[in-house]
Structure formats: C-alpha cells, structure tokens
Design a protein around this motif. Structure first.
Motif, PDB file in Angstrom:
ATOM      1  N   SER A 183     -22.297  11.219  67.376  1.00  0.00           N
ATOM      2  CA  SER A 183     -21.781  11.588  66.055  1.00  0.00           C
ATOM      3  C   SER A 183     -22.499  12.794  65.472  1.00  0.00           C
ATOM      4  O   SER A 183     -21.888  13.630  64.800  1.00  0.00           O
ATOM      5  N   ILE A 184     -23.798  12.904  65.715  1.00  0.00           N
ATOM      6  CA  ILE A 184     -24.558  13.979  65.073  1.00  0.00           C
ATOM      7  C   ILE A 184     -24.423  15.313  65.801  1.00  0.00           C
ATOM      8  O   ILE A 184     -25.029  16.305  65.392  1.00  0.00           O
ATOM      9  N   LYS A 185     -23.600  15.361  66.837  1.00  0.00           N
ATOM     10  CA  LYS A 185     -23.295  16.649  67.462  1.00  0.00           C
ATOM     11  C   LYS A 185     -22.401  17.490  66.557  1.00  0.00           C
ATOM     12  O   LYS A 185     -22.330  18.709  66.694  1.00  0.00           O
ATOM     13  N   THR A 186     -21.711  16.831  65.628  1.00  0.00           N
ATOM     14  CA  THR A 186     -20.857  17.524  64.665  1.00  0.00           C
ATOM     15  C   THR A 186     -21.716  18.061  63.522  1.00  0.00           C
ATOM     16  O   THR A 186     -22.604  17.359  63.036  1.00  0.00           O
ATOM     17  N   PRO A 187     -21.486  19.292  63.071  1.00  0.00           N
ATOM     18  CA  PRO A 187     -22.269  19.831  61.954  1.00  0.00           C
ATOM     19  C   PRO A 187     -22.145  18.971  60.704  1.00  0.00           C
ATOM     20  O   PRO A 187     -21.113  18.327  60.471  1.00  0.00           O
ATOM     21  N   LEU A 188     -23.179  18.961  59.895  1.00  0.00           N
ATOM     22  CA  LEU A 188     -23.147  18.236  58.634  1.00  0.00           C
ATOM     23  C   LEU A 188     -22.139  18.871  57.680  1.00  0.00           C
ATOM     24  O   LEU A 188     -21.832  20.056  57.774  1.00  0.00           O
ATOM     25  N   SER A 189     -21.655  18.072  56.746  1.00  0.00           N
ATOM     26  CA  SER A 189     -20.663  18.560  55.782  1.00  0.00           C
ATOM     27  C   SER A 189     -21.305  19.269  54.598  1.00  0.00           C
ATOM     28  O   SER A 189     -20.650  20.058  53.914  1.00  0.00           O
ATOM     29  N   TYR A 190     -22.570  18.977  54.343  1.00  0.00           N
ATOM     30  CA  TYR A 190     -23.275  19.595  53.216  1.00  0.00           C
ATOM     31  C   TYR A 190     -24.774  19.500  53.457  1.00  0.00           C
ATOM     32  O   TYR A 190     -25.235  18.779  54.347  1.00  0.00           O
ATOM     33  N   GLU A 191     -25.523  20.217  52.675  1.00  0.00           N
ATOM     34  CA  GLU A 191     -26.974  20.249  52.816  1.00  0.00           C
ATOM     35  C   GLU A 191     -27.567  18.888  52.432  1.00  0.00           C
ATOM     36  O   GLU A 191     -27.272  18.359  51.352  1.00  0.00           O
ATOM     37  N   PRO A 192     -28.380  18.288  53.297  1.00  0.00           N
ATOM     38  CA  PRO A 192     -28.963  16.971  52.990  1.00  0.00           C
ATOM     39  C   PRO A 192     -29.729  16.966  51.669  1.00  0.00           C
ATOM     40  O   PRO A 192     -30.383  17.947  51.301  1.00  0.00           O
ATOM     41  N   GLY A 193     -29.610  15.839  50.958  1.00  0.00           N
ATOM     42  CA  GLY A 193     -30.360  15.649  49.727  1.00  0.00           C
ATOM     43  C   GLY A 193     -29.781  16.329  48.510  1.00  0.00           C
ATOM     44  O   GLY A 193     -30.427  16.360  47.454  1.00  0.00           O
ATOM     45  N   THR A 194     -28.545  16.856  48.621  1.00  0.00           N
ATOM     46  CA  THR A 194     -27.958  17.577  47.489  1.00  0.00           C
ATOM     47  C   THR A 194     -26.727  16.892  46.905  1.00  0.00           C
ATOM     48  O   THR A 194     -26.359  17.165  45.764  1.00  0.00           O
ATOM     49  N   GLN A 195     -26.074  16.032  47.685  1.00  0.00           N
ATOM     50  CA  GLN A 195     -24.857  15.367  47.234  1.00  0.00           C
ATOM     51  C   GLN A 195     -24.911  13.884  47.568  1.00  0.00           C
ATOM     52  O   GLN A 195     -25.645  13.460  48.460  1.00  0.00           O
ATOM     53  N   TRP A 196     -24.107  13.108  46.830  1.00  0.00           N
ATOM     54  CA  TRP A 196     -23.800  11.738  47.239  1.00  0.00           C
ATOM     55  C   TRP A 196     -22.392  11.758  47.796  1.00  0.00           C
ATOM     56  O   TRP A 196     -21.441  12.123  47.101  1.00  0.00           O
ATOM     57  N   ARG A 197     -22.267  11.401  49.071  1.00  0.00           N
ATOM     58  CA  ARG A 197     -20.942  11.351  49.683  1.00  0.00           C
ATOM     59  C   ARG A 197     -20.898  10.151  50.621  1.00  0.00           C
ATOM     60  O   ARG A 197     -21.682  10.060  51.562  1.00  0.00           O
ATOM     61  N   TYR A 198     -19.983   9.242  50.344  1.00  0.00           N
ATOM     62  CA  TYR A 198     -19.900   8.003  51.120  1.00  0.00           C
ATOM     63  C   TYR A 198     -19.700   8.323  52.592  1.00  0.00           C
ATOM     64  O   TYR A 198     -18.879   9.175  52.946  1.00  0.00           O
ATOM     65  N   SER A 199     -20.429   7.606  53.458  1.00  0.00           N
ATOM     66  CA  SER A 199     -20.464   8.023  54.852  1.00  0.00           C
ATOM     67  C   SER A 199     -20.810   6.863  55.773  1.00  0.00           C
ATOM     68  O   SER A 199     -21.011   5.730  55.336  1.00  0.00           O
ATOM     69  N   TYR A 200     -20.906   7.185  57.053  1.00  0.00           N
ATOM     70  CA  TYR A 200     -21.293   6.199  58.059  1.00  0.00           C
ATOM     71  C   TYR A 200     -22.810   6.164  58.254  1.00  0.00           C
ATOM     72  O   TYR A 200     -23.309   5.616  59.244  1.00  0.00           O
TER      73      TYR A 200
END
Length: 405
Positions: A183-200
């Motif tokens: 799963s982590i081979k895919t780029p992140l959707s946003y910079e860590p620690g900056t947003q709350w976004r429901y996820s796996y």
C-alpha cells in the motif's frame, strides 16, 4: 414484514445468558425508570428502529443501552437472512468493519504503556520502508517534509486515503505485512501531520503491533484483549462451527431491493483469512462489543482485571486532531478525534455529553460511550444504507430523548 421479535422476556433471557457466559454484564429492564429512562420513550425508539426494517432499508437491527453497568434496554428485530426468513438471533455475528479500529488502537497503546514506542517516534524507526515516502503535489511526486509519526497513524493524519471493501477484496491472500508494504508504494495524498483524513492507517497500527510484540495481530488481540474479557465471538476468521450465526450483508439497489453483498457461505471472512485488517476486519456480537465498551467506560478495568491504564485511555480521548485541517468527514467545532475514537469536545451539543466517544462501521454498526451519563448505546445491522439514512443521528437522538429530566 411479519414481526419476528421474540417476546421481550424470552429475548432478554437469552441475552442475559450470553452476557453471563462471557463477562457478567447484568440485565435490569424492569426498572428503567430508576436508571433515569422513560419506558414509553424506549418503546418509541424500538418502533422507529424497526420501521427501517419494515421499509426494507435493511434486513434486521439489534439495539442495546447499558446504564451503570446494567443492560436496561435490548431489542432484536428482522431477518439474519431474508430469503430463508431466518430470524436475527441475539447472539448472531456481525461484520463490525471500522469498529475494529478502536480495539486495535487500544492494542497498540498497550504496547505504548510497555515503553515500546513514543507517540512522536517516526514510524520508520520500526518499519524502515516508511523512511523515504513521497507525497503527491499536483501531477508530481515530491519527498515528504514531515516523517510520519506513530501518532499520525492513530489519529488519521499520516497522509493516506480510504480503502473500501473492494480495495480489501483485491488484497485477499496477503498478510498484514505484505498489505502495508504494498500500500505504501503509492504516494501520500498530503503532507503528514497537516490534515485529518479518514484512512486505512489503523492497518498500519495493526502491523506495528505485530512488529513490536512479535505476535500476529489476531494472536495479540486474542491473548491480550479477547480472552481476558471472554469475548469469545470476536475474531478475524469465523470458526466453521459458528457459521449458522453469521449474518448476511445486504446492499440496497436503485430499485429498492436488498441484494446480497456478502453471504455466510461465500464470505471471505470464513475461508483461510490471512489479512488481519486493523482498519475493518473483525467480526463480533453486540454482547462482545458491549463488554469491550464497558471496560473502556470503567477506565480500563473489567471484572477487577486491568487491561490498560486509565491515564492511557485519558490520553487516547484527548482531541489530537485539534489544529489539523479536516478532509473527508467534517466534525465541526464540537467534535474532534482522539487516538482511535471520535470525541465530543464541547458541552451543550446534540452529539452527547462532553467527552462522549465512539465510532461506527460502514456495514451498519455504531456505538457511543458517554462517561457523564455512565452509558453505552449501540446498534448492529448489516447494510450500507445506515449512512444515507443518518441512522446514527436518529438513534443517538432517540436514546438521549429517552432520558428522564
């Protein structure tokens, strides 16, 4: 539809047996007034909840309220399987989906208590593959500026997106390590620690439990949570001898018909499960989950046995999403997110007392714990329709409306 509810005294007898056989939660439905509830309003609650079944929004529903450690209300209505008209039973087993997340979050925080990690530790300290992550910026990928911390995977601020049922079906046959690293081979959707976004990201919490404990997630949960609490009907893979208690999951089509989405006989939950999804893979019963909730409400103790420190639970129930930009679900100014739970962080709201917390599952499950009222309320269905119908809001409002002033 034909009403198939057992007589209430009979229904409560069987549920009482179930709770006594597992963890001794007691039923006291005869004296709801002394617990501050209106019997008349609880009858209205039942009528409204059952109406969704009669309207064929879903096949069945089970509801319960626990007050001061006693089950003061329980209702069971509808069909576990429609075509055979098999009645829903008090001990039937449900796919609890994202209600797995609080359990796995508690498991990880047990290891926090043992000094295995700090919340601000970078995740790559334990899982090296997280060191060189990239983030999507427009059409480009760029190296992340902020490394993912352990707290980010607990509070959904790590940069990941959401995976639905089909995403997990494509991963059948993987184990948790393989799933996370793929799963982590895919780029992140946003910079860590900056947003709350429901996820796996709770899947990553589950994998971190495996890394830190040396046990697979299913074994850790069984030995550290399920066995001590006698949650004998909670697991990732349904034992073959319990398949007759497994409910059918339905999806409502545009023509209004309820079609089978996942049947017990063909369910991936029944056949050699290897992906122990911390984000949504558990099966459970209403009675088992109430035991877990009661342990939380009692500050980490159940039947004089401590599973987790009250100070650790207090930490989990702080609003750790304060200051983050919200994406996906919008909680507003009166609710926030802790470490595994939605938390009501203001007084005078429609969401319950300040400090009320809980979560739900996309297959139609929901619970809340209100420490001020010393109360737990929960429902279980097996349908995708509950979100469209705003069933959680309706149920919550009816519960609070049943409290005597």
């Amino acid at each position: 539809m034909k009403k198939i509810l057992f007589p209430l005294s009979c229904s409560l007898y069987f549920l009482l047996f179930s709770f006594q056989a597992t963890a001794q939660l007691k039923i006291d439905k005869e004296n709801v007034k002394q617990y501050g509830f209106s019997q008349e309003k609880l009858i209205i609650l039942d009528s409204v909840m059952r109406s969704y079944v009669d309207n064929k929004d879903f096949s069945a529903i089970q509801t319960a309220i626990v007050k001061n450690g006693k089950i003061i209300h329980f209702d069971n209505y509808g069909y576990s399987e429609i075509s055979s008209k098999k009645p829903l039973d008090e001990n039937d087993i449900f796919r609890i989906a994202s209600m797995t997340k609080p359990i796995v979050s508690v498991a990880l925080m047990m290891l926090y208590e043992e000094g295995k990690f700090k919340l601000d530790d970078p995740l790559y300290k334990f899982i090296p593959e997280f060191k060189n992550m990239t983030v999507k910026k427009g059409k480009k990928e760029k190296p992340i500026k902020n490394h993912i911390k352990v707290i980010d995977i607990l509070r959904h601020s790590a940069g990941f997106g959401f995976k639905g049922p089909e995403g997990y079906r494509k991963s059948i046959g993987m184990n948790l390590e393989e799933f996370v690293k793929e799963s982590i081979k895919t780029p992140l959707s946003y910079e860590p620690g900056t947003q709350w976004r429901y996820s796996y990201s709770t899947d990553i919490c589950g994998y971190l439990v495996e890394v830190l404990s040396g046990l697979t997630l299913d074994k850790f949960l069984k030995t550290r949570i399920f066995d001590p609490l006698k949650m004998n009907d909670t697991f990732f893979e349904l034992p073959k001898e319990k398949i007759n208690r497994f409910t059918t999951l339905y999806n409502k089509e545009k023509n209004g018909e309820l079609n089978v989405f996942d049947s017990p006989s063909e369910s991936p939950f029944t056949d050699n499960v290897t992906l122990f999804s911390g984000a949504g893979g558990l099966l459970s019963t209403t009675s088992d989950y109430l035991i877990f909730c009661q342990m939380l409400l009692d500050g980490g103790v159940y039947n004089d046995m401590r599973l987790i420190k009250s100070s650790t639970l207090d930490l989990m129930l702080e609003d750790h999403a304060d200051g983050l930009k919200y994406k996906g679900f919008v909680f507003g100014k009166k609710k926030g997110f802790g470490l595994g739970f939605e938390v009501v962080n203001k007084t005078d709201t429609k969401f319950g007392s300040k400090g009320t917390y809980g979560w739900g599952g996309m297959f139609g499950t929901y619970y809340r714990i209100d420490p001020v009222e010393n109360m737990i309320f929960i429902y279980m269905t097996q349908s995708f329709e509950t979100y469209k119908l705003k069933l959680a809001d309706k149920f919550r409002d009816l519960v609070y409306d049943s409290i005597l002033e």
